[in-house]
Design an enzyme around this catalytic site. Structure first.
Site, PDB file in Angstrom:
ATOM      1  N   LYS A 175       0.853  -1.182   0.000  1.00 31.88           N
ATOM      2  CA  LYS A 175       0.000   0.000   0.000  1.00 31.88           C
ATOM      3  C   LYS A 175       0.895   1.240   0.000  1.00 31.88           C
ATOM      4  O   LYS A 175       1.465   1.619   1.015  1.00 31.88           O
ATOM      5  CB  LYS A 175      -0.906   0.049   1.234  1.00 31.88           C
ATOM      6  CG  LYS A 175      -1.965   1.174   1.137  1.00 31.88           C
ATOM      7  CD  LYS A 175      -2.356   1.741   2.480  1.00 31.88           C
ATOM      8  CE  LYS A 175      -1.498   2.909   2.894  1.00 31.88           C
ATOM      9  NZ  LYS A 175      -1.657   4.124   2.054  1.00 31.88           N
ATOM     10  N   GLU A 250       9.706   1.594  10.805  1.00 28.36           N
ATOM     11  CA  GLU A 250      10.636   2.725  10.801  1.00 28.36           C
ATOM     12  C   GLU A 250       9.792   3.965  11.000  1.00 28.36           C
ATOM     13  O   GLU A 250       9.011   4.337  10.130  1.00 28.36           O
ATOM     14  CB  GLU A 250      11.407   2.772   9.474  1.00 28.36           C
ATOM     15  CG  GLU A 250      12.702   3.565   9.574  1.00 28.36           C
ATOM     16  CD  GLU A 250      12.552   5.011   9.148  1.00 28.36           C
ATOM     17  OE1 GLU A 250      11.895   5.791   9.875  1.00 28.36           O
ATOM     18  OE2 GLU A 250      13.096   5.361   8.094  1.00 28.36           O
ATOM     19  N   CYS A 284      13.272  11.285   6.843  1.00 25.20           N
ATOM     20  CA  CYS A 284      13.221  10.759   8.213  1.00 25.20           C
ATOM     21  C   CYS A 284      14.552  10.899   8.929  1.00 25.20           C
ATOM     22  O   CYS A 284      14.594  11.022  10.154  1.00 25.20           O
ATOM     23  CB  CYS A 284      12.763   9.299   8.199  1.00 25.20           C
ATOM     24  SG  CYS A 284      13.822   8.202   7.240  1.00 25.20           S
ATOM     25  N   GLU A 385       9.483  15.893  15.492  1.00 24.06           N
ATOM     26  CA  GLU A 385       9.903  15.817  14.101  1.00 24.06           C
ATOM     27  C   GLU A 385       9.064  16.794  13.267  1.00 24.06           C
ATOM     28  O   GLU A 385       7.860  16.626  13.127  1.00 24.06           O
ATOM     29  CB  GLU A 385       9.724  14.389  13.585  1.00 24.06           C
ATOM     30  CG  GLU A 385      10.255  14.167  12.185  1.00 24.06           C
ATOM     31  CD  GLU A 385      10.087  12.731  11.716  1.00 24.06           C
ATOM     32  OE1 GLU A 385      10.918  12.263  10.923  1.00 24.06           O
ATOM     33  OE2 GLU A 385       9.107  12.075  12.137  1.00 24.06           O
TER      34      GLU A 385
END
Length: 489
Positions: A175, A250, A284, A385
């Site tokens: 997906k 992750e 990331c 983040e």
């Protein structure tokens, strides 16, 4: 405009519900494609196809050498169609086409790496304490794998999952992000051309709350590999408990970049930019937490701000562009709020901190490259983040303080240390709780080196040998060469 379809059990199909999604170019908000949008029903069909193919042994029973040849073919076709793929990636994400070309080279390299590894592990004989016996350990495919990929590096992140899963003999359902599916669709065309059997690799297009949720909860899925945010990762962990799925997660990072006074000044300034501003900071592993030794802090920030203020924004297809837009209006709003919150907490904008005023950029989701100074570890901009072109700057005085600051985070994905004192670098690295730490470098990766994080940055590893082992189960086989009755009962 032809509608792009999803790939289930060897056929290109529209969604059962008939839903369609417009795919938007983040540079100018133009519609670049229409794609079918699946839901739970389509996902169940894909899971059933993958389950059937695995249980039949259509792929797992194929000799590993033959699997490797097909994975090699996929790499061949990616190289052949490099320019088309790069253009699709840049249209979909807004990044520069030169970045996307580099991505395609890396992606082909990932497929080649795992193609070569496919037949390299025939198991091992281990010592047995039992006379007249053989004890061996083999690795077998996990089974049916659900793979959920992010929008920032659509095909690169897909390759980290597809290549090892196929090399190991699994079947899968992928997906991709619903807003950046175009290169994933294209690579499934290439996989079909390469000869991946029907049902082995399936592609379902649609949102996470339907397609991703169904993959996570289904008892017919044996593993979920997910790259994305912590909140979604936690939901996947809870859903995966339904049948105790294997998990590879992750979940991003807030990555420290520590610069000592004895570092090569020009290199450290240049790498501080490289650490963040590729793909508008939507990485990331971006080194958005810049931690600079106090004695050079002011000079370093001044030099960095001067260069950051000169970064050229624009279309990814303009050769002069150095940084493109953010992915969407929703994400742009998040970055704006993130910076405003930092200012409210006491951070100072050294450069950027707003949308550009260039009329040519008003149609896209642009935000100026930004540096926030006077930051402390208790600020939300330091701990959270931001996933945008924003650097926060902190100061330190001692080596011990630098390491303490670097570790002060719920994340542990990556980090960097810049110093010409190798002993100092090694001491820091030994105490930095991150999955990858670079010395005098940032954001470098290659297929041979494992990738993943400590703490809340995730579970498991991608790339390298561990990236293949995520898609394998370990089995011990014991054979008695001289069986005889035990006479216990």
């Amino acid at each position: 405009m032809n509608m792009k379809k999803q790939y289930i059990d060897g056929a290109w199909v529209t969604s059962k519900a008939g839903a369609v999604r417009d795919i938007i170019n983040p540079y100018n908000q133009e519609i670049i494609a229409k794609v079918t949008e699946g839901d739970e029903s389509d996902t169940k069909d894909a899971i059933a196809a993958a389950r059937k193919a695995f249980d039949r042994g259509d792929w797992s029973a194929t000799p590993a050498t033959e699997r490797g040849k097909i994975v090699h073919k996929i790499a061949d076709f990616i190289e052949r169609d490099r320019e088309e793929l790069a253009e699709l990636e840049s249209l979909d994400t807004g990044k520069t086409v030169e970045e996307s070309r580099g991505d395609m080279d890396d992606i082909a390299g990932v497929f080649r790496y795992y193609a070569e590894m496919a037949d390299k592990d025939g198991g091992e004989i281990i010592d047995s304490p039992i006379p007249n016996s053989i004890s061996k350990v083999v690795r077998e495919p996990v089974g049916v794998c659900g793979q959920i990929t992010p929008w920032n590096y659509p095909l690169l992140q897909a390759s980290w999952k597809l290549a090892p899963a196929l090399a190991a003999g699994n079947t899968l359902i992928m997906k991709p992000s619903e807003i950046t599916p175009l290169t994933s669709i294209k690579v499934f065309e290439l996989m079909e051309e390469a000869g991946v059997p029907s049902g082995v690799a399936n592609l379902v297009l649609g949102p996470g709350n339907s397609v991703g949720a169904e993959l996570s909860v289904s008892d017919d899925v044996d593993l979920i590999s997910f790259t994305g945010g912590i909140a979604t990762g936690k939901k996947i962990m809870q859903a995966a408990s339904s049948n105790v799925k294997k998990l590879a997660l992750e979940l991003g990072g807030k990555n420290p970049n520590v610069v000592f006074a004895d570092a090569d000044f020009e290199t450290a300034v240049d790498q501080a930019m490289n650490a963040v501003f590729f793909h508008a900071g939507q990485i990331c592993s971006a080194g958005t937490r810049l931690i600079v030794e106090e004695s050079i802090h002011d000079e370093f920030v001044e030099a960095l701000a001067d260069r950051v203020g000169k970064i050229r924004l624009g279309s990814g297809f303009d050769e002069s562009t150095q940084m493109g837009p953010l992915i969407s209006q929703e994400h742009l709003d998040k970055v704006v709020d993130y910076v405003e919150k930092g200012k409210q907490e006491g951070a100072t904008v050294a450069v950027g901190g707003e949308r550009p005023d260039d009329p040519e950029l008003q149609g896209g989701f642009f935000y100026l490259p930004t540096i926030l100074t006077n930051c402390t570890t208790d600020m939300s901009v330091v701990q959270n983040e931001g996933f945008g072109p924003v650097i926060t700057v902190e100061k330190f005085s001692t080596e011990e303080e630098a390491v303490k600051l670097a570790n002060n985070s719920i994340y542990g994905l990556s980090g960097g240390v810049f110093t010409n004192d190798i002993a100092k670098a090694e001491r820091c690295v030994a105490n930095m709780r991150m999955g990858t730490v670079w010395i005098n470098e940032f954001n470098l990766y290659f297929p041979h080196a494992p990738w993943g994080g400590f703490k809340q940055s995730g579970i498991g590893r991608e790339l390298g040998k561990p990236g293949l082992e995520e898609y394998q189960e370990t089995k011990h086989i014991f054979q008695n060469l001289k069986p005889e009755p035990l006479h216990w009962f």
